[in-house]
Design an enzyme around this catalytic site. Sequence first.
Site, short mmCIF file in Angstrom:
data_model
loop_
_atom_site.label_atom_id
_atom_site.label_comp_id
_atom_site.label_asym_id
_atom_site.label_seq_id
_atom_site.Cartn_x
_atom_site.Cartn_y
_atom_site.Cartn_z
N CYS A 71 0.79 -1.25 0.00
CA CYS A 71 0.00 0.00 0.00
C CYS A 71 0.81 1.29 0.00
O CYS A 71 0.75 2.08 -0.93
CB CYS A 71 -0.91 0.04 1.23
SG CYS A 71 -1.82 -1.45 1.52
N HIS A 127 -2.89 6.45 4.11
CA HIS A 127 -1.76 5.54 4.37
C HIS A 127 -0.40 6.12 3.99
O HIS A 127 0.48 5.42 3.51
CB HIS A 127 -1.96 4.19 3.66
CG HIS A 127 -1.42 3.06 4.48
ND1 HIS A 127 -1.77 1.76 4.31
CD2 HIS A 127 -0.52 3.07 5.49
CE1 HIS A 127 -1.13 1.01 5.17
NE2 HIS A 127 -0.36 1.79 5.90
N HIS A 199 -11.40 -1.88 2.20
CA HIS A 199 -10.07 -2.29 2.64
C HIS A 199 -10.34 -3.33 3.74
O HIS A 199 -11.33 -3.22 4.43
CB HIS A 199 -9.40 -1.02 3.18
CG HIS A 199 -8.23 -1.22 4.06
ND1 HIS A 199 -8.34 -1.47 5.40
CD2 HIS A 199 -6.92 -1.16 3.79
CE1 HIS A 199 -7.12 -1.56 5.91
NE2 HIS A 199 -6.26 -1.37 4.95
N ASP A 257 -3.80 -0.82 -6.05
CA ASP A 257 -2.61 -0.31 -5.35
C ASP A 257 -1.52 -1.37 -5.26
O ASP A 257 -0.36 -1.04 -5.06
CB ASP A 257 -2.97 0.26 -3.97
CG ASP A 257 -3.37 -0.79 -2.95
OD1 ASP A 257 -3.79 -1.90 -3.36
OD2 ASP A 257 -3.29 -0.51 -1.74
#
Length: 479
Positions: A71, A127, A199, A257
Amino acid sequence: MTVTLKLICVLLLFCFTALSSAAKPNIIFILADDYGFNDIGYHGSEIKTPNLDKLAQTGVRLENYYVQPICTPTRSQLMSGRYQIHTGLQHSIIHPRQPHGLPLENPTMADKMREAGYSTHMVGKWHLGFYKKEYFASYLVGAEDYFTHYRCEEKACGYDLRDNLQPVNYTGTYSAFLFAQRAQKIIHEHESTKFQSVHAPLEVPEQYMKPYQHIKNTMRRKYAGMVSAMDEAIGNITETLKEAGMWNNTILFFSTDNGGQVHAGGNNYPLRGWKGSLWEGGMHGVGFVHSELLPNKGTVNTQLIHVSDWFPTIVGLAGGTPNGTLPLDGFDQWSTISQTSSVSPRTTLLHNIDPLSPLKGNKMFNNTFDTRVRAALRYGDWKIITGDPGNGSWVPPPTSSQGTRIDPSYTKDTKNVWLFNIAKDPNEHQDLSDSMPDLVVKMLGMLDQFNKTAVPCVFPPEDPKSDPKYHGGYWGPWE
Ligand SMILES: *[C@@H]1O[C@H](CO)[C@@H](O)[C@H](O)[C@H]1NC(C)=O
Ligand SMILES: *[C@@H]1O[C@H](CO)[C@@H](O)[C@H](O)[C@H]1NC(C)=O
Ligand SMILES: *[C@@H]1O[C@H](CO)[C@@H](O)[C@H](O)[C@H]1NC(C)=O
Ligand SMILES: *[C@@H]1O[C@H](CO)[C@@H](O)[C@H](O)[C@H]1NC(C)=O
Ligand SMILES: *[C@@H]1O[C@H](CO)[C@@H](O)[C@H](O)[C@H]1NC(C)=O
Ligand SMILES: *[C@@H]1O[C@H](CO)[C@@H](O)[C@H](O)[C@H]1NC(C)=O
Ligand SMILES: *[C@@H]1O[C@H](CO)[C@@H](O)[C@H](O)[C@H]1NC(C)=O
């Protein structure tokens, strides 16, 4: 790697940036979280993605497109246009308790878009660090339970959702709905956005799993439902753009991602390996571009394109300049994508050099790149991997009658160099490192050159001050 369903990043991050003036295009970037190569309809998946398929079929599909294996690295390169060796983020992800983030001297894509006159918004998973207030601006951010938006990191627990800097409590609203609604609201207000959703943990309202009762594997069934919810959310957002009269002047980018996590329902077959590895299954990403403005709708692009390329590509589309950025590793790929005969300016792609991962095997040479170090590089059709790339088994989806083919070299504790021709052998079956020693030496030399430009890797210890119990029960900045 331990199998925990809790913190594995699973589906979608949505970004969306648009402009108030009519001349420039609206830009939407959707970054799906842990979305595997074999999890989209047009790659033959058993998971149904009618909205994504339609957008891709009437847009430009990217089939030689790369992201990073996890990520934070992908997000950092998307937002900065720079490789991890140049931002200190070479190793792992940014953990919630680390006082760490994308170094603030790197202007983000959003900074450059605003300079070019755009308003920018992000919804979803960030993130890239949050220990300082500077990391919050126009974001609804979270990486947490899909319904409660609550997240535990070891023994520290807290809500993980903020609207700009303001903590918000949306207990009970599923992320895909929450983020779709927010994006739709922003579109209605004729502003612009960026946006994330689904997620891990694997959670999804029951109705989305109904079409998948034939999938006996529980994780795959839930994951399939989550993908359907994401697909529906994306359909809703495109509908809203159409209703707002913005669609014919919008460019939509869709990307994963990183590779799918085979231990959490994702799949990358026939690619080798999965999320977290330097095999193709970790990095060869799902991606496409859709826009009414594209002259070459319905084409498949096989030029080498990387997630770091979006920064110059999108800033260029916005009429912005890379002025004030540190040297970029990305290339402007707009002509590569929009003109079918155009060739990618990218001939090399540094996948990564990670100086903190454990070393593997013995140094092959003393005067060049240390082959014990975990790294990978693409040069034209060729890919070299060094060190410990992670488990490289070929894992078919659980619905397949084929069995897993075990990586023959992973357990050999001294093997640390592999060479593949990815154009001819996209699934990495033929290791050519023994038969092409000159090319191995040449590519190690290229890795060595990249390594000379690397900044020190930063990976600070966790900071007890980060505990949400000191911050009203919410994850948030503590410095
Ligand atoms: C968030 O909302 C839920 C449901 O309304 C409530 O039970 C919970 O106490 C709230 N948490 C905070 C930190 O406000
Ligand atoms: C999409 O829109 C429909 C119709 O408004 C709504 O029922 C559905 O819940 C929305 N789905 C998502 C994921 O936002
Ligand atoms: C988009 O559609 C609107 C309304 O139908 C029209 O006024 C506008 O010129 C169109 N823009 C483009 C770029 O085609
Ligand atoms: C970029 O920076 C150069 C040098 O500072 C300046 O001359 C140029 O006008 C800048 N371009 C834009 C579009 O800001
Ligand atoms: C590298 O140098 C070490 C120490 O001088 C030596 O023992 C080793 O054999 C050398 N390895 C190679 C591949 O030349
Ligand atoms: C990369 O460069 C650093 C600094 O010069 C050096 O210590 C390290 O051994 C190099 N790494 C590899 C894999 O060669
Ligand atoms: C690699 O992954 C496969 C598939 O999950 C597994 O069966 C195998 O045991 C793993 N190998 C190692 C050495 O962990």
